[in-house]
Design an enzyme around this catalytic site. Structure first.
Site, PDB file in Angstrom:
ATOM      1  N   SER A 132       0.931  -1.159  -0.129  1.00  0.00           N
ATOM      2  CA  SER A 132       0.035  -0.036  -0.171  1.00  0.00           C
ATOM      3  C   SER A 132       0.699   0.987  -0.053  1.00  0.00           C
ATOM      4  O   SER A 132       1.951   1.196  -0.805  1.00  0.00           O
ATOM      5  CB  SER A 132      -0.936  -0.048   1.282  1.00  0.00           C
ATOM      6  N   LYS A 184      -5.423   3.409  -3.030  1.00  0.00           N
ATOM      7  CA  LYS A 184      -4.556   2.698  -2.101  1.00  0.00           C
ATOM      8  C   LYS A 184      -5.447   2.705  -0.912  1.00  0.00           C
ATOM      9  O   LYS A 184      -5.576   1.566  -0.124  1.00  0.00           O
ATOM     10  CB  LYS A 184      -3.303   3.878  -1.660  1.00  0.00           C
ATOM     11  N   TYR A 188      -4.924   8.480  -7.101  1.00  0.00           N
ATOM     12  CA  TYR A 188      -4.191   7.564  -6.351  1.00  0.00           C
ATOM     13  C   TYR A 188      -4.367   7.200  -4.772  1.00  0.00           C
ATOM     14  O   TYR A 188      -4.425   6.117  -4.338  1.00  0.00           O
ATOM     15  CB  TYR A 188      -2.756   7.973  -6.405  1.00  0.00           C
TER      16      TYR A 188
END
Length: 273
Positions: A132, A150, A146
């Site tokens: 992660s 994650k 993004y």
């Protein structure tokens, strides 16, 4: 008997460092990447299989897992490392960019997990390590794509941790901070927005902040690989492993590790896991 790890994104950065570390410590390594020409540094070792895996190509995922099992007999650890970052104002970002961000960072990761689970279920053992980021539990401006991807990896990994516990399969999250890799190069996409002048001051500030960031404070890929090795081999039910002093400080300001572990322990007790 040597154990086997399959690594995605093994051509550079954290993936390459991890593949090398595990191989140096006697593990069999299935080093996967989109272009096997980039695996020249790993190819030729008796305990390493370099093979193609593209997270946007389902057939290549199935083929890579099959080739690893055929060569080494089993996959004991899956390291989902491959991924990239897409940044920019959400309003200015084409849906094609958004979809690719989630196709690579989330759906490709899930599909790779699905590919290894039948063999892990059959052997009633295995470890899945998902890389992660510190950005999986906190956010920075212009990172909605993004960070969204994650945070998705964080959520699905924590839920999967409970789901697979009764089968003897552990799920781990490694959360690096800044790392000296090519993340800012080929692993980074930025959508500028000159046609959206309202966002330009923030875009300019973010670009300046990125330029001023001191790489001296970043980790090297081999340091993250050590954290990954620990997560894969410690035999514990711990979920999260923070990598790097910067990440530890940032997340320490946001969360309590003790509270996180207490919460997870309580959930496991409630469901008898």
């Amino acid at each position: 008997m040597s154990q086997t790890i399959l690594v995605t994104g093994a051509s550079s950065g954290i993936g390459k460092a991890s593949a090398t570390l595990f191989a140096d410590r006697g593990w069999n390594v299935v080093a996967t990447m989109r272009n096997t020409d980039d695996g020249a540094g790993l190819a030729g070792r008796d305990n390493v299989l370099v093979t193609t895996l593209d997270l946007l190509d389902s057939a290549s995922i199935t083929a890579a897992v099959g080739a690893g099992i055929e060569r080494f007999g089993a996959i004991d650890v899956l390291l989902n490392n491959a991924g990239y970052g897409a940044y920019g104002p959400l309003e200015a970002t084409p849906m094609s960019v958004l979809r690719r961000q989630f196709d690579v960072n989330v759906f490709g990761l899930v599909e790779t997990i699905q590919a290894v689970l039948p063999s892990m279920r059959a052997q009633r053992s295995g470890v899945i390590v998902n890389v992660s980021s510190v950005g999986g539990r906190m956010t920075f401006p212009l990172g909605s794509l993004y960070h969204g991807s994650k945070w998705a990896v964080e959520g699905l990994s924590e839920a999967l941790h409970y789901e697979l516990a009764m089968l003897g399969i552990r799920v781990k999250l490694v959360e690096p901070g800044g790392v000296n890799t090519d993340f800012g190069g080929r692993s980074f996409v930025f959508t500028d927005a000159p046609e959206f002048p309202d966002y330009q001051p923030l875009v300019d500030m973010a670009a300046a902040a990125l330029q001023e960031e001191a790489s001296d404070d970043n980790q090297e890929p081999h340091e993250v690989a050590e954290v990954i090795f620990g997560a894969a081999t410690d035999g514990s039910d711990r979920i999260r492993y923070i990598s790097g002093a910067g990440a530890t400080q940032l997340l320490g300001n946001r969360y309590s590790a003790e509270q996180d572990e207490q919460f997870v322990a309580g959930m496991r007790a409630q469901f008898g896991l």
